[in-house]
Write an enzyme that holds these catalytic residues in place. Structure first.
Site, mmCIF file in Angstrom:
data_model
loop_
_atom_site.group_PDB
_atom_site.id
_atom_site.type_symbol
_atom_site.label_atom_id
_atom_site.label_comp_id
_atom_site.label_asym_id
_atom_site.label_seq_id
_atom_site.Cartn_x
_atom_site.Cartn_y
_atom_site.Cartn_z
ATOM 1 C CB CYS A 195 -1.003 -0.046 1.148
ATOM 2 S SG CYS A 195 -2.413 1.009 0.818
ATOM 3 C CG HIS A 223 -3.255 -3.035 4.101
ATOM 4 N ND1 HIS A 223 -2.313 -2.402 4.864
ATOM 5 C CD2 HIS A 223 -3.877 -2.068 3.395
ATOM 6 C CE1 HIS A 223 -2.373 -1.100 4.654
ATOM 7 N NE2 HIS A 223 -3.315 -0.878 3.760
ATOM 8 C CD GLU A 283 -0.353 -5.238 6.171
ATOM 9 O OE1 GLU A 283 -0.226 -5.866 5.100
ATOM 10 O OE2 GLU A 283 -0.714 -4.051 6.222
HETATM 11 N N1 GLN Z 1 -3.567 6.442 1.124
HETATM 12 C C1 GLN Z 1 -2.303 6.164 1.712
HETATM 13 C C2 GLN Z 1 -1.181 6.962 1.049
HETATM 14 O O1 GLN Z 1 -1.406 7.632 0.105
HETATM 15 C C3 GLN Z 1 -1.980 4.696 1.650
HETATM 16 C C4 GLN Z 1 -2.984 3.934 2.457
HETATM 17 C C5 GLN Z 1 -2.465 2.682 3.084
HETATM 18 O O2 GLN Z 1 -1.253 2.428 3.141
HETATM 19 N N2 GLN Z 1 -3.385 1.899 3.573
HETATM 20 O O3 GLN Z 1 -0.080 6.900 1.502
#
Ligand code: GLN
Length: 198
Positions: free
Chosen positions: A79, A172, A174
């Site tokens: 992410c 994610h 995890e």
């Molecule tokens: N929206 C977040 C970002 O731009 C990422 C979101 C996340 O890691 N769950 O960094």
């Protein structure tokens, strides 16, 4: 035992440490330069890519990680971690690791889809689909070789991308009970060593 670090500056690093400790890996929290010593690979967790980028620079980790990513050191970004690995990320002006030939757009799944789950087909992990949890996830707009797509959503959007020993997932892994992607990364990180032993 394989030693995998988890960048522990911000975000959900504790959940990654939990999964790693269940699959026979020696997990290490990484905050300082010295924590990078002796690692076989590093995970950059989800969180806020702006905050993670700022803290990497403040903690003196940004340039070392840029150098490591470019010299075949295994890094997996999930992410926000994917965002800091991408060479192009919309709406992020801070310097990042920027090592993967992918273009991502932050928070681009739209308001109703801020968070969602999907059953992903990931051929590299076997038949069983992988339940992926997306939270304000980045959309991968483009993937340029040598980066390659490992898995896509049903609409075709890439969500797992690999470039050599760099791996990025927009969700994610995890946060679910399935350690297969963590195992996959550990294999990626230790591949050469195994080949030498065999
Ligand atoms: N929206 C977040 C970002 O731009 C990422 C979101 C996340 O890691 N769950 O960094």
């Amino acid at each position: 035992m394989t030693r995998i670090g988890v960048l522990a500056l911000q975000g959900d690093f504790a959940e990654h440490i939990n999964v790693l400790s269940r699959i026979d890996v020696d997990p290490r929290e990484v905050r300082l330069l010295k924590d990078l010593e002796g690692l076989d690979g590093l995970i950059i967790p989800g969180g806020e890519s702006t905050t993670i980028s700022r803290l990497m620079a403040e903690f003196g980790l940004l340039q070392p990680l840029r150098d490591m990513a470019r010299s075949d050191f295994p890094i997996w970004g999930t992410c926000a971690g994917m965002i800091v690995l991408a060479k192009q990320a919309s709406d992020l002006t801070l310097p990042t690791i920027a090592a993967m030939d992918i273009e991502v757009e932050r928070n681009a799944y739209g308001r109703q889809l801020d968070s969602f789950e999907a059953e992903l087909a990931v051929p590299e992990l076997g038949e069983e689909p992988f339940r992926a949890v997306f939270i304000r996830a980045p959309v991968v707009r483009d993937v340029h070789p040598p980066a390659e797509v490992i898995a896509r959503l049903e609409d075709g959007a890439p969500v797992v991308v690999r470039q050599g020993r760099l791996l990025a997932t927009s969700f994610h892994p995890e946060l679910t009970d399935d350690p297969r992607l963590h195992r996959y990364f550990v294999e990626l990180a230790t591949e050469d060593k195994k080949a030498v032993v065999e």
